[in-house]
Structure formats: structure tokens, C-alpha cells
Scaffold this active site. Sequence first.
Site, PDB file in Angstrom:
ATOM      1  NE  ARG A  91      10.559   5.716 -16.266  1.00 42.85           N
ATOM      2  CZ  ARG A  91       9.897   5.586 -17.429  1.00 42.85           C
ATOM      3  NH1 ARG A  91       8.642   5.234 -17.430  1.00 42.85           N
ATOM      4  NH2 ARG A  91      10.513   5.774 -18.579  1.00 42.85           N
ATOM      5  CB  THR A  92      13.634   9.753 -11.716  1.00 42.71           C
ATOM      6  OG1 THR A  92      13.760   8.356 -11.952  1.00 42.71           O
ATOM      7  CG2 THR A  92      14.194  10.089 -10.352  1.00 42.71           C
ATOM      8  CE  LYS A 120      27.829  31.066 -19.804  1.00 43.98           C
ATOM      9  NZ  LYS A 120      27.223  32.006 -18.867  1.00 43.98           N
ATOM     10  NE  ARG A 141      18.219   9.852 -13.100  1.00 45.59           N
ATOM     11  CZ  ARG A 141      17.350   8.975 -13.610  1.00 45.59           C
ATOM     12  NH1 ARG A 141      17.201   8.851 -14.912  1.00 45.59           N
ATOM     13  NH2 ARG A 141      16.617   8.233 -12.810  1.00 45.59           N
ATOM     14  CG  HIS A 174      17.648   5.294  -9.111  1.00 47.15           C
ATOM     15  ND1 HIS A 174      17.063   6.399  -8.530  1.00 47.15           N
ATOM     16  CD2 HIS A 174      17.087   5.179 -10.349  1.00 47.15           C
ATOM     17  CE1 HIS A 174      16.190   6.919  -9.385  1.00 47.15           C
ATOM     18  NE2 HIS A 174      16.187   6.203 -10.490  1.00 47.15           N
TER      19      HIS A 174
HETATM   20  N1   CP Z   1      13.308   4.368 -13.347  1.00 41.92           N
HETATM   21  C1   CP Z   1      13.907   5.493 -13.759  1.00 41.92           C
HETATM   22  O1   CP Z   1      14.865   5.987 -13.157  1.00 41.92           O
HETATM   23  O2   CP Z   1      13.344   6.030 -14.899  1.00 41.92           O
HETATM   24  P1   CP Z   1      13.791   7.384 -15.598  1.00 41.92           P
HETATM   25  O3   CP Z   1      15.202   7.171 -16.119  1.00 41.92           O
HETATM   26  O4   CP Z   1      12.784   7.612 -16.693  1.00 41.92           O
HETATM   27  O5   CP Z   1      13.779   8.464 -14.574  1.00 41.92           O
END
Ligand code: CP
Length: 353
Positions: A91-92, A120, A141, A174
Amino acid sequence: MEKTIIKNKSNQNWEDFFKLDLDRKMDFYEKDGKIYDCLFAQQLSKELLESLFDIADKLRKTTKTKEGADFIASLLSHKKAMLYFAQPSTRTFLSFLNACHILGMKTSEIRDSSTSSEVKGESHDDTVRTFSSYVDLIIMRHPAPGSAERTAWLLNNTNRPIPVLNAGSGKDQHPTQALLDIYTLHRQFKGHIDGKRIVMVGDLKRGRTVRSLSYLMKNYKNISIDFVSPKEFKMEQDILDFLKAHNIPYTETEDFASVMPKADAIYMTRIQDEHDASGESKKVDYSPFYFKEEHLKMIKSSCILLHPLPRRFEIDAKVDNDERAVYWRQERNGMWIRAALIAYIFGIENKIK
Ligand code: CP
């Protein structure tokens, strides 16, 4: 947004800079009095949150018509974003991708470091510098704590700085999840978050979402928090110290049922066993920290149930159809508030408002 070199005001190497208190380095991630790199929930002030809620509301309304959607999609059609997800995400990733597209941005992605030249032997630093050669924004991420900050620090010291948005870094933060969580509380409570009692449940020690959401509570009055977790996965002391410093009362308990009737919002989380060093999650009975169908009668009629998702067993799917379960709305809110954040970063918020 002008692309100018931001000087490293601390004139320090990364290791020394990274250790500084956030207050001392916050302005390094700002430009012209605005956030440039969104890395920490502590960067999000009440004033900014209110403005982002307003932008997100306007975006959802304006894009209901083709004319409105076309106008919004023209605003950043000259900009490109890189989505660098070196850790799994549904979702993120999708909400950021669609947020970029709502604003008309072109997007590139790496969803697995094994498909980049990192295999590499290219360093992380060279990898992100390469991204900055092609795009105007990095959304990233990464499993390593501090990785988004490292990227922002590095790029701000080059002659091609571009904004970096932290889409989850290690166990530490986050911030845009906290942003969508607080937007959901704002919408569900019709703008009245002050005075609410929030219960956070689960693996609080390793859950970056509850850490970032706890930081955001500094913006609200008379908030109280109940942390419910197994003793092995209690909230970390740095967050408890932050709450104390901001006069936000909290309790810690293993007895979920005792706090259910008092809650205005219950924020469930899953066990974060991807952070296990040696299978420690398997030694913990997580079932006392599940929200089951029978618990619906124990909570207030106005209490809302949130979850950053994905879930495993900690919320029974039979709960999903109860009107107090708002986690599906919560994940959709993520797309709109992330679009609002990107609009703010590129300074187009007044065109939307
Ligand atoms: N809530 C959240 O970060 O979900 P994802 O890991 O699916 O992005």
C-alpha cells in the site's frame, strides 16, 4: 522548486551528523522555511498537518470530475519521481505511485535491490546519486534505520539535491504512515483529535508506524495513550521520554481488555518478525493482542479501529464490516495525503487550494 546547493551547515561527516539531536539538524532538511526532505514525523507541525488535510480534501473533491482531474494532473506533469523500495510494500508503494500520477508526475521504480546495480557492488550512495541524475523526487523504503536520512544528507551535499520522502526506514520511522493515520483520525473525529484516548496494540518495540504516530501526538491537546504489548515488545524508552517531555500521559499494560472500553481509537499492529535476530517472535504468545469479533461489544459505539496493514491474525476479518473498522478507508486516505505532501514539497498547494 529551485535546485540550489544546500550547504551542510554542521560541516560534519555523516557519522557525527547522524548522532546529532533532531532539533540541531532539522533545518538541514528544510528550505525556505519549508520541509524539503520528509524524513521524521517530528517535522510535521500542527499548522502543516492542517494545511495537508485541507489539500488532501481539495484533491479528492477536485478529481471527481474529468476536468478537475485533468487540471490536477497538469500541475506536476513536468516532474519525475523515483520509487525506490528495497523492502516489500503493497500500500505504501501503490498509494505513493498513484499519488504521483494524480499530480501528473512520471514515475520510475526499483522494487528489489537485486535488480539494481547494487548487486554488482555499487554503493548505496552511488545508487541514489544515480537516481538523482534522472528524477526530481526520491520516495524510498529501506530495511536499514536512518537510510532515508542518509540519502537526503548525501544529496543535499551534492550539486543536484532533490527531495527525499521516507516511505519506511528500518524499525525507526514511517512518517507518511503517521500522516495518513492522523488524517484518518482527523476525518473520523471531524477535526477533533484533542482530548482523545488512543490505544496502540501489538509489537510496539519494532513497529515503526506506532513510533511515528506517537511523535505526532505532540500536536494535540489532552491526548493520552495506552500502550498494550507483550512484555518482550514494549514501546522503546526514547518514545516514552518524548511523551514525558511533551506532557502526554501514557500507560503500559499487557491487559488489552482492560483498556478497550476506554478507547476512542484502537490502533492494531502485527508482530514484526522480519526484524527477528534469532526467532524471538516465535517465543511470544501474541493471541492476547488480537482484536476478535466478540470484542466489538466491549468498545464504545464511537471508538474507531485502525491498522496500518498488512494484518495477519490480529484483527478478525469478521470485524471488517463493522462501521467502526476504518482501516480500509485509512489506506485509501494514504493516497490523498501523500499526494498532498508531494504537492506541498513542490510548492503547488495554493493552485490546489
Ligand atoms: N502500512 C504499510 O506500510 O504497508 P505496506 O508495507 O504494504 O506498504
